[in-house]
Design a protein around this motif. Sequence first.
Motif, PDB file in Angstrom:
ATOM      1  N   ASP A  50       0.834  -1.205   0.000  1.00  0.00           N
ATOM      2  CA  ASP A  50       0.000   0.000   0.000  1.00  0.00           C
ATOM      3  C   ASP A  50       0.868   1.255   0.000  1.00  0.00           C
ATOM      4  O   ASP A  50       0.592   2.207  -0.721  1.00  0.00           O
ATOM      5  CB  ASP A  50      -0.948   0.017   1.205  1.00  0.00           C
ATOM      6  N   LEU A  51       1.922   1.243   0.797  1.00  0.00           N
ATOM      7  CA  LEU A  51       2.833   2.383   0.865  1.00  0.00           C
ATOM      8  C   LEU A  51       3.524   2.604  -0.479  1.00  0.00           C
ATOM      9  O   LEU A  51       3.604   3.735  -0.964  1.00  0.00           O
ATOM     10  CB  LEU A  51       3.883   2.152   1.961  1.00  0.00           C
ATOM     11  N   ASP A  53       2.421   1.646  -3.415  1.00  0.00           N
ATOM     12  CA  ASP A  53       1.418   2.065  -4.400  1.00  0.00           C
ATOM     13  C   ASP A  53       1.110   3.554  -4.289  1.00  0.00           C
ATOM     14  O   ASP A  53       0.889   4.221  -5.289  1.00  0.00           O
ATOM     15  CB  ASP A  53       0.129   1.260  -4.245  1.00  0.00           C
ATOM     16  N   GLU A  54       1.092   4.072  -3.063  1.00  0.00           N
ATOM     17  CA  GLU A  54       0.828   5.497  -2.857  1.00  0.00           C
ATOM     18  C   GLU A  54       1.940   6.359  -3.439  1.00  0.00           C
ATOM     19  O   GLU A  54       1.698   7.453  -3.917  1.00  0.00           O
ATOM     20  CB  GLU A  54       0.694   5.808  -1.364  1.00  0.00           C
ATOM     21  N   GLN A  55       3.161   5.853  -3.398  1.00  0.00           N
ATOM     22  CA  GLN A  55       4.319   6.626  -3.829  1.00  0.00           C
ATOM     23  C   GLN A  55       4.619   6.459  -5.312  1.00  0.00           C
ATOM     24  O   GLN A  55       5.402   7.208  -5.867  1.00  0.00           O
ATOM     25  CB  GLN A  55       5.553   6.213  -3.023  1.00  0.00           C
TER      26      GLN A  55
END
Length: 106
Positions: A50-51, A53-55
């Motif tokens: 998730d981290l 994907d956000e970046q």
Amino acid sequence: MGSTRRHFTAEYKANAVALVLDDGRSIAEAARNIGVLEKTLGKWVKKERDLRDEQRDPDESLTRSERAELEQLRADYQRLLDENAHLQMQASFAKKVATWFAKDQQ
């Protein structure tokens, strides 16, 4: 008797997650090898995914062929939108001409 809860350092978690995300091992295999529960490692991996994907830039994860296909699909979609607008304009004009001829026949 109470259970003893294990605590893991951020470095340990990062190394465990790297086994899955970077080395391509399954969560089950990596969990067995390092002695943690599958569910626990799965949570760590999900959090890291998730981290990441956000970046990440949305188009960054595409291969060259996928990027080329995406660009082709976008171009085809735009062409179809333009063609649809043209056909709607022709249909509207045909209705006006038909109305004009119908009035002329009366």
